[in-house]
Design an enzyme around this catalytic site. Structure first.
Site, PDB file in Angstrom:
ATOM      1  N   LYS A 166       0.394  44.178 -17.732  1.00 25.07           N
ATOM      2  CA  LYS A 166      -0.841  45.384 -18.099  1.00 25.07           C
ATOM      3  C   LYS A 166      -0.879  44.960 -19.621  1.00 25.07           C
ATOM      4  O   LYS A 166      -0.265  45.510 -20.373  1.00 25.07           O
ATOM      5  CB  LYS A 166      -0.279  46.672 -17.902  1.00 25.07           C
ATOM      6  CG  LYS A 166      -1.183  47.476 -17.358  1.00 25.07           C
ATOM      7  CD  LYS A 166      -2.256  47.967 -18.529  1.00 25.07           C
ATOM      8  CE  LYS A 166      -1.803  48.698 -19.691  1.00 25.07           C
ATOM      9  NZ  LYS A 166      -2.574  48.780 -20.745  1.00 25.07           N
ATOM     10  N   GLU A 199      10.448  46.879 -27.612  1.00 30.65           N
ATOM     11  CA  GLU A 199      10.109  46.441 -28.855  1.00 30.65           C
ATOM     12  C   GLU A 199       9.075  47.359 -29.355  1.00 30.65           C
ATOM     13  O   GLU A 199       7.864  47.394 -29.128  1.00 30.65           O
ATOM     14  CB  GLU A 199       9.767  44.886 -28.917  1.00 30.65           C
ATOM     15  CG  GLU A 199      10.989  44.173 -28.651  1.00 30.65           C
ATOM     16  CD  GLU A 199      10.741  42.525 -28.536  1.00 30.65           C
ATOM     17  OE1 GLU A 199       9.380  42.137 -28.653  1.00 30.65           O
ATOM     18  OE2 GLU A 199      11.398  41.877 -28.245  1.00 30.65           O
ATOM     19  N   CYS A 235       4.181  44.827 -36.676  1.00 29.83           N
ATOM     20  CA  CYS A 235       5.567  45.832 -36.450  1.00 29.83           C
ATOM     21  C   CYS A 235       6.321  45.555 -37.557  1.00 29.83           C
ATOM     22  O   CYS A 235       7.103  46.320 -38.208  1.00 29.83           O
ATOM     23  CB  CYS A 235       5.962  45.420 -35.263  1.00 29.83           C
ATOM     24  SG  CYS A 235       6.696  43.919 -34.676  1.00 29.83           S
ATOM     25  N   GLU A 261       5.354  55.306 -39.350  1.00 33.49           N
ATOM     26  CA  GLU A 261       4.824  54.139 -39.248  1.00 33.49           C
ATOM     27  C   GLU A 261       3.203  54.364 -39.496  1.00 33.49           C
ATOM     28  O   GLU A 261       2.705  55.011 -38.527  1.00 33.49           O
ATOM     29  CB  GLU A 261       5.389  53.346 -37.915  1.00 33.49           C
ATOM     30  CG  GLU A 261       4.635  51.948 -37.858  1.00 33.49           C
ATOM     31  CD  GLU A 261       4.614  51.403 -36.445  1.00 33.49           C
ATOM     32  OE1 GLU A 261       4.417  52.118 -35.560  1.00 33.49           O
ATOM     33  OE2 GLU A 261       5.092  50.175 -36.481  1.00 33.49           O
TER      34      GLU A 261
HETATM   35  P1  NAD Z   1       0.930  51.995 -27.485  1.00 33.73           P
HETATM   36  O1  NAD Z   1       2.134  52.358 -27.382  1.00 33.73           O
HETATM   37  O2  NAD Z   1      -0.010  52.961 -27.630  1.00 33.73           O
HETATM   38  O3  NAD Z   1       0.297  51.100 -26.468  1.00 33.73           O
HETATM   39  C1  NAD Z   1       1.128  49.746 -25.933  1.00 33.73           C
HETATM   40  C2  NAD Z   1       0.959  49.611 -24.271  1.00 33.73           C
HETATM   41  O4  NAD Z   1       1.243  50.541 -23.674  1.00 33.73           O
HETATM   42  C3  NAD Z   1      -0.729  49.566 -23.987  1.00 33.73           C
HETATM   43  O5  NAD Z   1      -0.598  48.157 -23.214  1.00 33.73           O
HETATM   44  C4  NAD Z   1      -0.976  50.736 -23.420  1.00 33.73           C
HETATM   45  O6  NAD Z   1      -2.122  50.737 -22.462  1.00 33.73           O
HETATM   46  C5  NAD Z   1       0.447  51.136 -22.789  1.00 33.73           C
HETATM   47  N1  NAD Z   1       0.634  52.429 -22.321  1.00 33.73           N
HETATM   48  C6  NAD Z   1       0.082  53.558 -23.281  1.00 33.73           C
HETATM   49  N2  NAD Z   1       0.424  54.755 -22.779  1.00 33.73           N
HETATM   50  C7  NAD Z   1       1.268  54.526 -21.336  1.00 33.73           C
HETATM   51  C8  NAD Z   1       1.806  55.092 -20.409  1.00 33.73           C
HETATM   52  N3  NAD Z   1       1.915  56.302 -20.420  1.00 33.73           N
HETATM   53  N4  NAD Z   1       2.485  54.374 -19.455  1.00 33.73           N
HETATM   54  C9  NAD Z   1       2.481  53.170 -19.528  1.00 33.73           C
HETATM   55  N5  NAD Z   1       1.986  52.320 -20.363  1.00 33.73           N
HETATM   56  C10 NAD Z   1       1.294  52.867 -21.451  1.00 33.73           C
HETATM   57  O7  NAD Z   1       1.025  50.991 -28.600  1.00 33.73           O
HETATM   58  P2  NAD Z   1      -0.131  50.338 -29.635  1.00 33.73           P
HETATM   59  O8  NAD Z   1      -0.848  51.182 -30.255  1.00 33.73           O
HETATM   60  O9  NAD Z   1      -0.914  49.290 -28.638  1.00 33.73           O
HETATM   61  O10 NAD Z   1       0.600  49.275 -30.489  1.00 33.73           O
HETATM   62  C11 NAD Z   1       1.234  49.487 -31.528  1.00 33.73           C
HETATM   63  C12 NAD Z   1       2.749  49.815 -31.840  1.00 33.73           C
HETATM   64  O11 NAD Z   1       3.295  48.573 -31.148  1.00 33.73           O
HETATM   65  C13 NAD Z   1       2.970  50.045 -33.303  1.00 33.73           C
HETATM   66  O12 NAD Z   1       4.075  51.190 -32.898  1.00 33.73           O
HETATM   67  C14 NAD Z   1       4.003  48.706 -33.409  1.00 33.73           C
HETATM   68  O13 NAD Z   1       4.874  48.780 -34.342  1.00 33.73           O
HETATM   69  C15 NAD Z   1       4.315  48.393 -32.048  1.00 33.73           C
HETATM   70  N6  NAD Z   1       4.746  46.754 -31.956  1.00 33.73           N
HETATM   71  C16 NAD Z   1       6.157  46.480 -31.971  1.00 33.73           C
HETATM   72  C17 NAD Z   1       6.328  45.188 -32.040  1.00 33.73           C
HETATM   73  C18 NAD Z   1       7.706  44.727 -31.861  1.00 33.73           C
HETATM   74  O14 NAD Z   1       8.168  43.755 -31.495  1.00 33.73           O
HETATM   75  N7  NAD Z   1       8.649  45.533 -32.126  1.00 33.73           N
HETATM   76  C19 NAD Z   1       5.335  44.155 -31.874  1.00 33.73           C
HETATM   77  C20 NAD Z   1       3.872  44.718 -31.835  1.00 33.73           C
HETATM   78  C21 NAD Z   1       3.546  46.085 -31.789  1.00 33.73           C
END
Ligand code: NAD
Length: 502
Positions: free
Chosen positions: A185, A260, A293, A391
């Site tokens: 997804k 992650e 991240c 963050e």
């Molecule tokens: P997010 O959690 O809003 O969304 C991530 C994914 O989850 C998207 O595909 C979204 O559609 C999906 N999602 C949202 N709500 C959901 C639910 N209820 N059920 C299932 N899926 C759902 O995060 P974002 O804003 O897209 O990304 C930024 C975050 O990602 C930051 O916190 C960043 O640090 C983190 N990140 C971590 C890493 C790592 O390797 N540790 C890498 C990149 C980004």
């Protein structure tokens, strides 16, 4: 509008199918959502909006395809995945221009760094599965113990927008190499390259149903995938609040999770540091407009260096060129979406209200308008304030000072996150000592972002659950089995004289 037009978008001259990819076919939904480019906030594509129906179909297709994919020899699977890597390398330019238009990250980074790495996410895990996955048999009292890495089944993968294809394939590569089938997804703010990847997979000979993409929002497509009773692993990259929601959904089915998540990583600059290097490391944190991240958002500097370090960081960061990410000269581009842009504005406004002082930036780039937020350096943020603890995920860094090594380590570890830490020091003994004390999945000493794909990657605390990379990925994506064979002649042939107590 013709059926053809309704199912495709042309982005920077590249045709992208906007439907799902399920069981080796393009599948349409009855509704769509609009994908907007951060560069100019113009609509790019109408993306088919998946729901439970499409998720159920994708999981069923992945389940049906699993036995045949799992039954292939490791070499056969690895050969197909190397063909996927070749296909990615052949389309680097298409992938790079589409991703840049979709999530606003720099085209030059996509071309030279990110998309080649996407190919490596397949090649490296295909090679690892073929050449390094395995364990020598153990022996106990003449019995032979055979340890095998059995594919787990259907893997659900949910990923964010800041490096969409790189982060998705970092999970897809090992999951497929281990013999699983996959349902992905992609992020709704940058969904396009996942669709191009489906084309590449198909052309490379990945059998129908082995790789599936369900487009859609987190709530409508992500949530039913995480709660699906027929998935065997759930790999999530994203934010801490979403991880909390997903944990509850997955709990009912006892699905193993790999998370992650976010970070609030420190850069420690000791009094013996090479200041040129330390300033370079600091300014590197504005890469991808700070939407990284691993970014070291909290700079902790020995008080003897603080003034010079701060002046030099501000001077160097003020030379960063902000603008259209398709321009080779651009260093810092736009934030991914209006909602995210407003969140960053809110963080900085509250930080200033709390007493922080911007020495650089501090707000939107009014000359460019849109979603462009100026690189921002803040000092004097009060201890414990939001800007030092949460963050931000934008082009914002804070600078604090310390007087002793103990204080530096204590401040660095004073966070609920634990993704990464970077330190600049000229003292090898200090480098060893401090890196041992830091609570972080990755510690960089006098460098940043360097990592082998076979090394463990992940976060402590709120930054995640588990580690991936090399054998750690296969630990997660397989059911590790121990088969114990009674002696029946084998031990005698091998000249064994019994083993240890098992
Ligand atoms: P997010 O959690 O809003 O969304 C991530 C994914 O989850 C998207 O595909 C979204 O559609 C999906 N999602 C949202 N709500 C959901 C639910 N209820 N059920 C299932 N899926 C759902 O995060 P974002 O804003 O897209 O990304 C930024 C975050 O990602 C930051 O916190 C960043 O640090 C983190 N990140 C971590 C890493 C790592 O390797 N540790 C890498 C990149 C980004």
């Amino acid at each position: 509008m013709s059926a053809h037009q309704a199912h495709t978008a042309v982005v920077e001259g590249v045709e992208v199918d906007t439907r799902h990819w399920i069981g080796g076919h393009r599948v349409a939904s009855t509704t769509t959502f609009t994908d907007v480019s951060p560069i100019d906030e113009q609509p790019l594509a109408e993306i088919h909006a998946g729901t439970t129906t499409e998720v159920d179909a994708a999981v069923a297709a992945a389940r049906a395809a699993f036995p045949a994919w799992a039954a292939l020899s490791v070499k056969e699977r690895s050969d197909i995945l190397r063909a996927v890597a070749d296909g990615i390398e052949a389309r680097i330019e298409d992938l790079a221009v589409v991703e840049t238009r979709d999530n606003g990250s720099l085209l030059r980074s996509h071309r030279r760094g990110v998309m080649p790495r996407v190919a490596m996410n397949f090649r490296a895990f295909a090679d690892f599965a073929e050449q390094q996955l395995g364990h020598p048999d153990l022996e106990v009292r003449g019995h032979r113990e055979r340890i095998s890495y059995d594919p787990a089944g259907v893997v659900a993968i949910i990923t964010p927008w800041n490096a969409p294809l790189m982060l998705a394939t970092w999970r897809i590569g090992p999951a497929l190499a281990a013999g699983n089938t996959v349902v992905v997804k992609p992020p709704e703010w940058a969904p396009l390259t996942a669709s191009l990847l489906a084309d590449i997979m198909h052309e490379a000979g990945v059998p129908a149903g082995v790789f599936n993409v369900v487009q859609g929002t987190g709530v409508d497509a992500g949530a039913p995938l995480t709660a699906h009773p027929d998935i065997n692993r759930l790999a999530f990259t994203g934010s801490v609040p979403t991880a909390g929601v997903i944990s509850k959904a997955a709990a009912a089915n006892i699905v193993p999770l790999s998370y992650e998540l976010g970070g609030k990583s420190p850069l420690l600059v000791f009094e013996d540091a090479d200041l040129d290097l330390a300033v370079d490391l600091a300014v590197e944190q504005f890469d991808n407009a700070g939407q990284v991240c691993l970014k070291a958002a909290r700079m902790l500097v020995h008080s003897s260096l603080a003034e010079e370090f701060t002046q030099r960081v501000v001077a160097k960061a003020s030379t960063l060129v902000q603008g259209d990410p398709r321009d080779e000269a651009t260093d810092v581009s736009a934030l991914v979406s209006r909602r995210h842009f407003e969140q960053i504005c809110g963080f900085v406004e509250r930080a200033v209200a709390d007493g922080a002082r911007p020495l650089l930036g501090g707000g939107p780039n009014d000359e460019l308008g849109g979603l462009y937020f100026r690189p921002t350096v803040l000092v004097d943020a009060p201890p414990g304030s939001e800007i030092l603890t949460e963050e931000v995920f934008g082009p914002v860094v804070t600078i604090e000072t310390f007087d002793t090594e103990e204080e530096a380590v204590a401040k660095a570890n004073d966070t609920r996150f634990g993704l990464a830490a970077t330190l600049a020091t000229g003292d090898p003994a200090r480098a060893e000592r401090v890196s041992r004390q830091l609570r972080a999945g990755t510690v960089w000493v006098n460098c940043f972002f360097v990592r082998d794909l076979n090394a463990p990657f992940g976060g402590s605390g709120r930054s995640g659950i588990g580690r991936e990379g090399g054998i750690w990925s296969f630990d997660f994506y397989t059911d590790i089995k121990n088969s114990v064979f009674a002696p029946s002649g084998w031990a005698e042939q091998a000249g064994q004289e019994g083993g240890s107590d098992g």
